[in-house]
Write an enzyme that holds these catalytic residues in place. Structure first.
Site, short mmCIF file in Angstrom:
data_model
loop_
_atom_site.label_atom_id
_atom_site.label_comp_id
_atom_site.label_asym_id
_atom_site.label_seq_id
_atom_site.Cartn_x
_atom_site.Cartn_y
_atom_site.Cartn_z
N LYS A 147 36.27 24.59 82.39
CA LYS A 147 35.92 23.25 81.89
C LYS A 147 37.15 22.38 82.11
CE LYS A 147 33.49 20.33 79.16
NZ LYS A 147 32.11 19.88 79.36
N PRO A 204 13.47 27.16 75.94
CA PRO A 204 12.65 26.53 74.89
C PRO A 204 13.52 25.92 73.80
CG PRO A 204 12.73 28.90 74.56
CD PRO A 204 13.45 28.64 75.85
N GLY A 262 31.02 20.37 84.36
CA GLY A 262 31.42 18.98 84.35
C GLY A 262 31.48 18.40 82.95
#
Length: 230
Positions: A39, A207, A119
């Protein structure tokens, strides 16, 4: 096997990039691959033992099988949860794609079979007045995995992002439908539209559940299109 490296982008902020990225890393680890999540830029950090730490970066580290330092995973960190270029300007710092790419290349030198570079925000998040974060996967030549936050308006967001990725000359390796609005109208019809119109394999449909663990997310995803086709 050849290294599999991908950039994970989102249709917007808060669409579930981190939990999808972590779930893909966990899946890779389950399949015996050395997995590594990065990250490079994070805004919205807390101070831990005098150092800035970002929950998204820590989640990627937790589900990676390759262990590297926090500074390698998240070299550029800002405390306020705002656009990175604004956070940088407030600290009189300068963000640049070249610097982020250099950090990422260094981290990717660690031995790993499956690498995710996550990102920040959407595809065109500014780094400065000239560059957006899209420059990073462009310079690294990374295929893109797009996380679509399933909510009202997601069709246009998703298709515009796909168009921008293609215009930037990058391959769309796959996409994930992540249910973020339990009250979304016509979710099945929206999903079917995206499946018809996005020219890449759907890696899974996650979900909506109030407390979905990374392991539960992983159960709804597949690495097969990524590993078999790249």
């Amino acid at each position: 096997m050849a290294k599999q490296r991908f950039f994970v982008a989102g249709t917007d902020t808060d669409v579930g990039k981190t939990r999808v990225s972590a779930a893909l890393l966990a899946l890779a680890k389950q399949q015996g691959l050395r997995s590594l999540g990065l990250k490079p830029v994070a805004a919205g950090c807390h101070i831990e033992e005098g150092e800035l730490r970002n929950e998204d970066a820590l989640t990627l580290m937790e589900h990676s099988s390759v262990s590297i330092s926090y500074a390698e995973v998240n070299p550029i960190a800002f405390e306020p949860p705002i656009a990175p270029h604004i956070a940088a300007a407030q600290q009189e710092r300068q963000l640049s794609a070249d610097r982020i790419v250099a950090f990422s290349r260094g981290a990717m030198m660690n031995p790993a079979d499956f690498v995710i570079v996550e990102g920040a925000g959407g595809w065109r998040v500014p780094l400065n007045h000239r560059e957006t974060l899209a420059e990073v996967p462009k310079q690294l030549s990374l295929p893109v995995i797009l996380v679509v936050g399933m909510k009202l308006g997601c069709l246009s967001h998703a298709l515009l992002t796909v168009e921008a990725i293609q215009r930037d000359g990058l391959a769309l390796a796959g996409w994930v439908a992540n249910s973020i609005d339990p009250d979304m109208s016509c979710p099945d019809e929206n999903l079917a539209t995206l499946q018809r119109m996005i020219p890449a394999p759907c890696l899974g449909v996650v979900p909506w559940l109030e407390a979905l663990t990374i392991e539960q997310v992983a159960e709804h995803l597949s690495l097969a299109p990524l590993i078999n086709d790249h």
